[in-house]
Design an enzyme around this catalytic site. Sequence first.
Site, PDB file in Angstrom:
ATOM      1  N   ASP A  67       0.533  -1.307  -0.055  1.00 51.89           N
ATOM      2  CA  ASP A  67      -0.054  -0.128   0.211  1.00 51.89           C
ATOM      3  C   ASP A  67       0.975   1.620   0.120  1.00 51.89           C
ATOM      4  O   ASP A  67       1.803   0.744   0.111  1.00 51.89           O
ATOM      5  CB  ASP A  67      -0.988   0.353   1.291  1.00 51.89           C
ATOM      6  CG  ASP A  67      -0.419  -0.983   2.490  1.00 51.89           C
ATOM      7  OD1 ASP A  67       0.972  -0.232   2.363  1.00 51.89           O
ATOM      8  OD2 ASP A  67      -1.016  -1.135   3.513  1.00 51.89           O
ATOM      9  N   HIS A 135      -7.770  -4.617  10.086  1.00 56.77           N
ATOM     10  CA  HIS A 135      -6.974  -4.468   8.288  1.00 56.77           C
ATOM     11  C   HIS A 135      -5.700  -5.754   8.600  1.00 56.77           C
ATOM     12  O   HIS A 135      -5.300  -5.539   9.551  1.00 56.77           O
ATOM     13  CB  HIS A 135      -6.727  -3.190   8.480  1.00 56.77           C
ATOM     14  CG  HIS A 135      -5.696  -2.656   9.382  1.00 56.77           C
ATOM     15  ND1 HIS A 135      -5.638  -1.684   9.987  1.00 56.77           N
ATOM     16  CD2 HIS A 135      -4.659  -2.299   8.424  1.00 56.77           C
ATOM     17  CE1 HIS A 135      -4.995  -1.268  10.816  1.00 56.77           C
ATOM     18  NE2 HIS A 135      -3.973  -2.038   9.587  1.00 56.77           N
TER      19      HIS A 135
END
Length: 246
Positions: A67, A135
């Site tokens: 990410d 997450h």
Amino acid sequence: MEIICVNNYDEMSERAAAMIADQIKHVPHSTLGLATGSTPEGLYRSLIQKNRQDKVSFKDVTTFNLDEYIGLSETDTNSYHFFMHSHFFDYIDIQHYNIHIPNGLANDLEQECENYEAKIRNIDIQVLGLGLNGHIGFNEPGTSFLSRTHLVHLTESTRKANSRYFKTIEDVPERAITMGINTIMKSKKIILLVSGERKAEAVERLMNGEISEDFPASVLQRHPNVVLIGDKAALKKLRLQNEFIC
């Protein structure tokens, strides 16, 4: 899911580094999926040391990062570009063109997600950390298990957890680009790193809770080759046949 209990953070990092080095030794052209944050820092230090000792070479290795924040330049000290270079890439013999990190300043962010997804091929080992809310990458609770690389709005809890790297929580970007859960699940092997007592509840829910998009990491129970490496503090709540794992 294989569970490896170690004594502390350093041992966790070294065990993961040994697995990755062994993978590269047998398959020099390996592809690695990499994570950022405090959890993998020790892993990267160990791999740097192995590289300097000629125990592993990254010259044929390709990497894809999970990410990147939207709105931060590559030279911003809080960007994941900067993190990866300052903690890992600048100290090993990897070829620059083999490094892949999403571009959070792309003019067309949706197109950047599509382009990044299209580049990802056959990740041999994906390194993951575990968020307190479950997450993985920046795939927050509620993310579809079918998701591919996409844009995400970060939850307040995630921004608060990451604010320790910024001057204030207001400086933490509200959006990011992340590999999707489906993308992560296509990896041949996943190494999940967990350390510290604050992760104990999340680990327990991961292992014993239901598989639900409300807790994204729970999908890892469906993957055929996950190795969870955790220290005693992180695994303190786990039991196997009514006995603690470590």
